[in-house]
Motif scaffolding. Structure first.
Motif, PDB file in Angstrom:
ATOM      1  N   GLY A  71      25.000   1.387  16.550  1.00  7.12           N
ATOM      2  CA  GLY A  71      24.515   0.061  16.215  1.00  7.12           C
ATOM      3  C   GLY A  71      23.193   0.082  15.495  1.00  7.12           C
ATOM      4  O   GLY A  71      22.756   1.105  14.974  1.00  7.12           O
ATOM      5  N   VAL A  72      22.552  -1.081  15.482  1.00  4.65           N
ATOM      6  CA  VAL A  72      21.265  -1.266  14.806  1.00  4.65           C
ATOM      7  C   VAL A  72      20.216  -1.551  15.869  1.00  4.65           C
ATOM      8  O   VAL A  72      20.432  -2.377  16.766  1.00  4.65           O
ATOM      9  N   PHE A  73      19.075  -0.863  15.749  1.00  2.00           N
ATOM     10  CA  PHE A  73      18.033  -0.946  16.762  1.00  2.00           C
ATOM     11  C   PHE A  73      16.692  -1.311  16.129  1.00  2.00           C
ATOM     12  O   PHE A  73      16.421  -0.956  14.979  1.00  2.00           O
ATOM     13  N   VAL A  74      15.852  -1.981  16.922  1.00  2.00           N
ATOM     14  CA  VAL A  74      14.496  -2.300  16.480  1.00  2.00           C
ATOM     15  C   VAL A  74      13.735  -0.987  16.360  1.00  2.00           C
ATOM     16  O   VAL A  74      13.754  -0.155  17.268  1.00  2.00           O
ATOM     17  N   ALA A  75      13.094  -0.790  15.224  1.00  4.15           N
ATOM     18  CA  ALA A  75      12.347   0.441  14.960  1.00  4.15           C
ATOM     19  C   ALA A  75      10.991   0.392  15.657  1.00  4.15           C
ATOM     20  O   ALA A  75      10.489  -0.664  16.010  1.00  4.15           O
TER      21      ALA A  75
END
Length: 116
Positions: A71-75
């Motif tokens: 998925g996509v995660f907060v950097a």
């Protein structure tokens, strides 16, 4: 949240701004997984491609990153804090100006090379 119809900003910009604000305020901490594109689209009342364009914008700004199959995660910045977003507004303004200039040039029948 929902995209505001009377807002002059494109839908994907409104979504990116909403997520950006959540990151900056700490509501979305570094390492937090974003909802899927389908879930974001449903939440904001837009097409999946519009939600994906918002995530792509945030990825280009370095605020989120993708992990294949996860998925996509907060950097996070190297010190563990949320990524710095001071330049994100400037980047967004430049991109908006590029789009607007291209539209004007198209209406005038110009290529970008003709303008120089």
């Amino acid at each position: 949240m929902q995209v505001k119809i009377n807002d002059p900003r494109p839908s994907y910009v409104q979504i990116a701004d909403g997520i950006r604000h959540a990151i900056q305020s700490g509501d979305l901490a570094a390492g937090t997984k974003l909802p899927s594109g389908r879930d974001l689209a449903k939440e904001w009342g837009v097409a999946v491609m519009t939600a994906q364009k918002a995530v792509d914008q945030l990825r280009a700004e370095g605020l989120v990153h993708s992990q294949q199959g996860r998925g996509v995660f907060v950097a996070a910045s190297p010190d563990g804090r949320p990524a710095d977003t001071d330049a994100s507004g400037l980047r967004e303004t430049v991109e908006d100006l590029k789009r607007r200039l291209a539209a004007v040039e198209q209406r005038l029948g110009m290529d970008a090379d003709d303008a120089t």
